[in-house]
Design an enzyme around this catalytic site. Structure first.
Site, PDB file in Angstrom:
ATOM      1  N   GLY A   1     -20.593-170.783  47.135  1.00 19.63           N
ATOM      2  CA  GLY A   1     -20.447-169.663  48.059  1.00 19.63           C
ATOM      3  C   GLY A   1     -21.817-169.115  48.414  1.00 19.63           C
ATOM      4  O   GLY A   1     -22.797-169.367  47.702  1.00 19.63           O
TER       5      GLY A   1
ATOM      6  N   GLN B   1     -27.993-163.091  51.093  1.00 17.07           N
ATOM      7  CA  GLN B   1     -28.762-163.976  50.217  1.00 17.07           C
ATOM      8  C   GLN B   1     -29.791-164.808  50.986  1.00 17.07           C
ATOM      9  O   GLN B   1     -30.685-165.400  50.386  1.00 17.07           O
ATOM     10  CB  GLN B   1     -27.834-164.903  49.417  1.00 17.07           C
ATOM     11  CG  GLN B   1     -26.965-164.140  48.423  1.00 17.07           C
ATOM     12  CD  GLN B   1     -26.055-165.057  47.646  1.00 17.07           C
ATOM     13  OE1 GLN B   1     -24.987-165.419  48.128  1.00 17.07           O
ATOM     14  NE2 GLN B   1     -26.476-165.471  46.461  1.00 17.07           N
TER      15      GLN B   1
ATOM     16  N   CYS C   1     -25.074-167.076  40.024  1.00 20.30           N
ATOM     17  CA  CYS C   1     -25.402-166.593  41.367  1.00 20.30           C
ATOM     18  C   CYS C   1     -26.714-167.257  41.807  1.00 20.30           C
ATOM     19  O   CYS C   1     -27.672-167.301  41.038  1.00 20.30           O
ATOM     20  CB  CYS C   1     -25.564-165.074  41.357  1.00 20.30           C
ATOM     21  SG  CYS C   1     -25.924-164.384  42.985  1.00 20.30           S
ATOM     22  N   LEU C   2     -26.722-167.751  43.030  1.00 18.73           N
ATOM     23  CA  LEU C   2     -27.934-168.405  43.541  1.00 18.73           C
ATOM     24  C   LEU C   2     -29.100-167.433  43.616  1.00 18.73           C
ATOM     25  O   LEU C   2     -30.254-167.858  43.642  1.00 18.73           O
ATOM     26  CB  LEU C   2     -27.664-169.013  44.923  1.00 18.73           C
ATOM     27  CG  LEU C   2     -26.631-170.153  44.937  1.00 18.73           C
ATOM     28  CD1 LEU C   2     -26.317-170.571  46.366  1.00 18.73           C
ATOM     29  CD2 LEU C   2     -27.127-171.344  44.120  1.00 18.73           C
TER      30      LEU C   2
ATOM     31  N   HIS D   1     -16.763-162.319  44.358  1.00 16.87           N
ATOM     32  CA  HIS D   1     -18.213-162.367  44.103  1.00 16.87           C
ATOM     33  C   HIS D   1     -18.982-162.206  45.422  1.00 16.87           C
ATOM     34  O   HIS D   1     -19.957-161.444  45.495  1.00 16.87           O
ATOM     35  CB  HIS D   1     -18.532-163.705  43.416  1.00 16.87           C
ATOM     36  CG  HIS D   1     -19.979-163.995  43.178  1.00 16.87           C
ATOM     37  ND1 HIS D   1     -20.529-164.122  41.916  1.00 16.87           N
ATOM     38  CD2 HIS D   1     -21.005-164.222  44.045  1.00 16.87           C
ATOM     39  CE1 HIS D   1     -21.830-164.392  42.033  1.00 16.87           C
ATOM     40  NE2 HIS D   1     -22.145-164.458  43.304  1.00 16.87           N
ATOM     41  N   GLU D   2     -18.538-162.914  46.467  1.00 16.98           N
ATOM     42  CA  GLU D   2     -19.249-162.859  47.761  1.00 16.98           C
ATOM     43  C   GLU D   2     -19.048-161.515  48.451  1.00 16.98           C
ATOM     44  O   GLU D   2     -19.987-160.962  49.037  1.00 16.98           O
ATOM     45  CB  GLU D   2     -18.781-163.991  48.688  1.00 16.98           C
ATOM     46  CG  GLU D   2     -18.913-165.405  48.151  1.00 16.98           C
ATOM     47  CD  GLU D   2     -20.268-165.731  47.571  1.00 16.98           C
ATOM     48  OE1 GLU D   2     -21.253-165.049  47.916  1.00 16.98           O
ATOM     49  OE2 GLU D   2     -20.346-166.659  46.754  1.00 16.98           O
TER      50      GLU D   2
END
Ligand code: GNR
Ligand code: NI
Length: 170
Positions: free
Chosen positions: A46, A51, A94-95, A136-137
């Site tokens: 995602g 981000q 998480c990225l 999360h997103e």
């Protein structure tokens, strides 16, 4: 299509509340393509627009398993309209917080209303990993990170580690 650099903790952009999208046009669809390419390259399941530094209410998701055909999903101005009483726990990452993982408890199922990339309204009923990823997103769109759902001690340790790492890179 372009792979965009990812915004990493403790960048204050990650705490910004993203603004609604007003027009689904070719410029927005260009951003959607760039976000999908960035997510697949990472790789991640995602990605929220913030981000890649864009404070707009847009996210992309693909929870297809490795080796399966891609199933890109696009959510514009998403809203959670129902959440289950039932909870489930997933180990999240998480990225924007690379190489840190922790268990997070969230509603096991959600219904999300949004606009798709053609500008049409869509309602998605999600459970399992998709439900967790959507929450999360959508948290990202509100400046919330998964570490906000863990203990304060753990959160402060992670923030400290990333703040030190960022300092040593300047
Ligand atoms: O790639 C990702 N994996 C993941 C695993 C469990 C729960 C949530 C996620 S989302 C994350 C990509 C990301 O940071 N999206 O914002
Ligand atoms: Ni994330």
């Amino acid at each position: 299509m372009t792979i965009k650099p990812l915004i990493i903790l403790p960048d204050p952009l990650l705490r910004q509340v993203s603004a609604p999208i007003e027009r689904v046009d070719s410029e927005l669809n260009q951003l959607v393509d760039d976000m999908l390419e960035t997510m697949y390259d990472a790789p991640g399941i995602g990605l929220a627009a913030i981000q890649v530094g864009v404070p707009r209410r847009l996210l992309v998701i693909d929870v297809a398993k490795e080796g399966e055909e891609r199933q890109p999903l696009v959510f514009i101005n998403p809203e959670i309209v129902t959440s289950s009483e039932e909870r489930s726990v997933y180990e999240e990452g998480c990225l924007s917080i690379p190489d840190y993982y922790a268990e997070v408890e969230r509603p096991a199922a959600v219904t999300v209303k949004s606009i798709d990339r053609s500008g049409k309204e869509q309602t998605v009923e999600a459970d399992g990993l998709l439900a967790t990823c959507l929450q999360h997103e959508i948290d990202h769109l509100n400046g919330v990170l998964f570490i906000d759902h863990i203990s304060r001690l753990k959160r402060e340790m992670v923030i400290k580690r990333f703040t030190k790492a960022a300092r040593s890179k300047i």
